[in-house]
Scaffold this motif. Sequence first.
Motif, PDB file in Angstrom:
ATOM      1  N   UNK A  99       4.640  -2.977 -12.120  1.00 33.80           N
ATOM      2  CA  UNK A  99       4.414  -5.092 -10.887  1.00 33.80           C
ATOM      3  C   UNK A  99       5.857  -5.149 -10.771  1.00 33.80           C
ATOM      4  N   UNK A 100       6.832  -4.472 -11.257  1.00 38.85           N
ATOM      5  CA  UNK A 100       8.522  -5.215 -11.146  1.00 38.85           C
ATOM      6  C   UNK A 100       9.113  -4.417  -8.985  1.00 38.85           C
ATOM      7  N   UNK A 101       8.104  -3.395  -8.678  1.00 43.13           N
ATOM      8  CA  UNK A 101       7.629  -3.153  -7.526  1.00 43.13           C
ATOM      9  C   UNK A 101       7.456  -4.428  -6.309  1.00 43.13           C
ATOM     10  N   UNK A 102       6.431  -4.105  -6.893  1.00 40.44           N
ATOM     11  CA  UNK A 102       5.514  -5.570  -6.470  1.00 40.44           C
ATOM     12  C   UNK A 102       6.434  -6.816  -5.354  1.00 40.44           C
ATOM     13  N   UNK A 103       7.886  -6.435  -6.340  1.00 40.38           N
ATOM     14  CA  UNK A 103       8.956  -7.709  -6.150  1.00 40.38           C
ATOM     15  C   UNK A 103       9.249  -7.219  -4.351  1.00 40.38           C
ATOM     16  N   UNK A 104       9.604  -5.857  -4.385  1.00 38.42           N
ATOM     17  CA  UNK A 104       9.611  -5.511  -2.642  1.00 38.42           C
ATOM     18  C   UNK A 104       8.844  -4.978  -1.860  1.00 38.42           C
ATOM     19  N   UNK A 151       0.898  -1.022  -0.168  1.00 38.27           N
ATOM     20  CA  UNK A 151       0.360   0.169   0.071  1.00 38.27           C
ATOM     21  C   UNK A 151       0.867   1.196  -0.014  1.00 38.27           C
ATOM     22  N   UNK A 152       1.981   1.430   0.855  1.00 38.57           N
ATOM     23  CA  UNK A 152       3.027   2.302   0.522  1.00 38.57           C
ATOM     24  C   UNK A 152       3.128   2.411  -0.808  1.00 38.57           C
ATOM     25  N   UNK A 153       3.121   2.019  -1.773  1.00 39.57           N
ATOM     26  CA  UNK A 153       3.418   2.005  -4.003  1.00 39.57           C
ATOM     27  C   UNK A 153       2.863   3.111  -3.527  1.00 39.57           C
ATOM     28  N   UNK A 154       1.192   3.203  -3.148  1.00 35.14           N
ATOM     29  CA  UNK A 154       0.507   4.911  -3.608  1.00 35.14           C
ATOM     30  C   UNK A 154       1.476   5.490  -4.003  1.00 35.14           C
ATOM     31  N   UNK A 162      -2.657  -4.894  -7.034  1.00 40.46           N
ATOM     32  CA  UNK A 162      -3.080  -3.780  -6.968  1.00 40.46           C
ATOM     33  C   UNK A 162      -4.410  -3.440  -6.580  1.00 40.46           C
ATOM     34  N   UNK A 163      -4.930  -4.096  -7.561  1.00 39.79           N
ATOM     35  CA  UNK A 163      -6.521  -4.381  -7.452  1.00 39.79           C
ATOM     36  C   UNK A 163      -7.469  -5.010  -5.844  1.00 39.79           C
ATOM     37  N   UNK A 164      -5.951  -5.795  -5.764  1.00 37.21           N
ATOM     38  CA  UNK A 164      -6.679  -7.036  -4.466  1.00 37.21           C
ATOM     39  C   UNK A 164      -5.853  -6.199  -3.142  1.00 37.21           C
ATOM     40  N   UNK A 165      -4.602  -5.329  -3.504  1.00 40.66           N
ATOM     41  CA  UNK A 165      -4.390  -5.185  -2.024  1.00 40.66           C
ATOM     42  C   UNK A 165      -4.515  -3.574  -1.694  1.00 40.66           C
ATOM     43  N   UNK A 211      -6.000   1.137 -11.999  1.00 36.75           N
ATOM     44  CA  UNK A 211      -7.416   0.000 -11.751  1.00 36.75           C
ATOM     45  C   UNK A 211      -7.322   0.589 -10.762  1.00 36.75           C
ATOM     46  N   UNK A 212      -6.965  -0.820  -9.493  1.00 32.60           N
ATOM     47  CA  UNK A 212      -6.597  -0.765  -8.068  1.00 32.60           C
ATOM     48  C   UNK A 212      -6.622   0.710  -7.000  1.00 32.60           C
ATOM     49  N   UNK A 213      -6.720   1.126  -8.127  1.00 28.89           N
ATOM     50  CA  UNK A 213      -6.248   3.119  -7.218  1.00 28.89           C
ATOM     51  C   UNK A 213      -8.238   3.531  -7.231  1.00 28.89           C
ATOM     52  N   UNK A 214      -8.696   3.232  -8.843  1.00 30.87           N
ATOM     53  CA  UNK A 214      -9.952   3.134  -8.693  1.00 30.87           C
ATOM     54  C   UNK A 214     -11.473   2.405  -8.405  1.00 30.87           C
ATOM     55  N   UNK A 215     -10.863   1.244  -8.130  1.00 30.12           N
ATOM     56  CA  UNK A 215     -11.564   0.707  -7.481  1.00 30.12           C
ATOM     57  C   UNK A 215     -11.492   0.618  -6.112  1.00 30.12           C
ATOM     58  N   UNK A 216     -11.058   1.107  -5.188  1.00 33.90           N
ATOM     59  CA  UNK A 216     -10.008   1.276  -4.590  1.00 33.90           C
ATOM     60  C   UNK A 216     -11.291   2.331  -3.821  1.00 33.90           C
ATOM     61  N   UNK A 217     -10.918   3.176  -4.291  1.00 35.55           N
ATOM     62  CA  UNK A 217     -11.958   4.827  -4.387  1.00 35.55           C
ATOM     63  C   UNK A 217     -14.062   4.642  -4.864  1.00 35.55           C
TER      64      UNK A 217
END
Length: 678
Positions: free
Chosen positions: A90-95, A74-77, A110-113, A161-167
Amino acid sequence: MTETTPAQLIARSNRLGADPKNTNYAGGNTSAKGTEIDPVTGTPVELLWVKGSGGDLGTLQESGLAVLRLDRMRALVDVYPGLEREDEMVAAFDYCLHGKGGAAPSIDTAMHGLVDAAHVDHLHPDSGIAIATAVDGEALTSRIFGDKVVWVPWRRPGFQLGLDIAQIKAANPQAVGCILGGHGITAWGETSEESEANSLWIIDTAQAYIDEHGVDEPFGAVRPGYEPLPVDARLERAAALAPTIRGIASTDSPMVGHFTDSEEVLEFLASEKAPALAALGTSCPDHFLRTKVKPLILDLPATASVEEQIARLHELHAEYRADYQAYYEAHATAESPAIRGADPLIVLIPGVGMFSYGANKQTARVAGEFYVNAINVMRGAEALSSYQPISDAEKFRIEYWALEEAKLQRMPKPKSHQGRIAFVTGAASGIGKAIATRLAAEGACVIVADLDLEKAAAAAAELGGPDVAVGVAANVADAAAVQQALNDAVLSFGGVDLVVNNAGLSLSKPLLETTEQDWDLQHDVMAKGSFLVSKAAAKVLIEQRLGGDIVYISSKNSVFAGPNNIAYSATKADQAHQVRLLAVELGEHGIRVNGINPDGVVRGSGIFASGWGANRAATYGVKEEDLGQFYANRTILKREVVPENVADAVYVLTGPELSRTTGLHIPVDSGVAAAFLR
């Protein structure tokens, strides 16, 4: 949450994925959030378990889950660089992975997180996509679900899209999910049971509304002449067209095929709206990534002749390739991957059915299943409104997405015989079974042809089942039976590339004891049988225009004059010369014809077990159980020949290394000087 969170997620995923009304094969993803003790700090840590890239919900296991630290994800936001650079996320998910992280995180992570719910399901149900692809999908969503389901305009899967659905979830606390325009559905819940129930409620409510309010003939009236042919005529026509269609689909790269004549397909193809709807293409990304943006549909009725349909298919193929090239050029940029091929993956024949293609049988079969999903989606959308998929520009952005290209590049290098279809006679036991086993291990699809259908089916099951091998009955001495076996082969895998004439038998008798019946039986099975199989197969090979291989399992007896063996050796000599004759005749079509001359294959041999071994042992004055060693001792290498040695020779002859070899006989006899080729 407890340590059972992954187990709950897997159980839910398996239930949802097991029912095709909920989602397609390998489509959609599910997730769960929970707390575990960090083994490093000893303190609780919030985690996200989400189905990883490329997995299938119906068969998901814990190894297929990606596991991420929720706080880091979630800090990736805060570092999200914006829509133009969202692929970097996508590459950032590895971290964000916890421990070893499990499976690779998918684009939908992102949609799920980001959605503030403990459990999230993203699915591709036909009923949901029907609403998502209707021209007035937003209004339908409100009408069908009220404020419990929210419309989300089309956006390519990704971080935004993950941000959109979260909003949307935050702004609509009463909502249990959303319809993703052009794509599918997403639902959520605070418990696994609640999320699953909400997913099923959206799916079932959408379908119930379509059933109640949809028009009776969403595809319009039936086109005269385009109705389904009777079953026998339909299968006969499909077998007649299959080689041509596979050749069309394999112009750029070899493809394996799958044939479907389901009620949904035949109904669609008979309808007046089919041509226009097919031209619009599919919409859900999972669909068109498997089926290409649109199919090739034959514009002739089922009453047209085979010759007329074949000629028209070649014309339509040329038009399809030009159209696909134009599609690529219209949307490609300097950064786009190179065009991946301009051939159709779905070919629709009114009155007959659908041919689907892929690099292997499973991929071909799943492509067909996805197009059936697309037909169901079009039916639902047309029943309520008008079908309107996402634009070609958006399809291109996904089809030639850098992330999709990277996924393709990570796929393992294909095996030597991947994409090839082998037809092996006498393949339920002995040398034939060893050949079938080796070819399947090297990536080929195999038709196990044998006089005994039950044994053929059992041998095919051992090789991996219908996505790898099928068993067919084949009396090679009967022309009609051979043709039926070839028809079964092309309807199973789309065509044939590699034929092995292995079926045989032998009666070891001196001249004066050899009857006319003995002579006819052996010549019928091996000389005539090889001729009939090669003739029927050659027609397929020529029509495919893909070249191919025919291999004869002859014998060192084709050149060696042994005692008490007149009928067997004569028919093997016949086979040996067929190799030379067909190599000359079929070479112009790129078809290579070669032979293998084994000697004394005792172990696992059906011929030896049926009495030949006892007769040969008596002829040579040795015990039958010592016959294998007897044969080995008379060779130069002093080594026994086993079925796998012959299979190795078939593998080499039909592999890429000997692509310029034809008309050759390879001895596999440990060295018998009297059988040296001259």
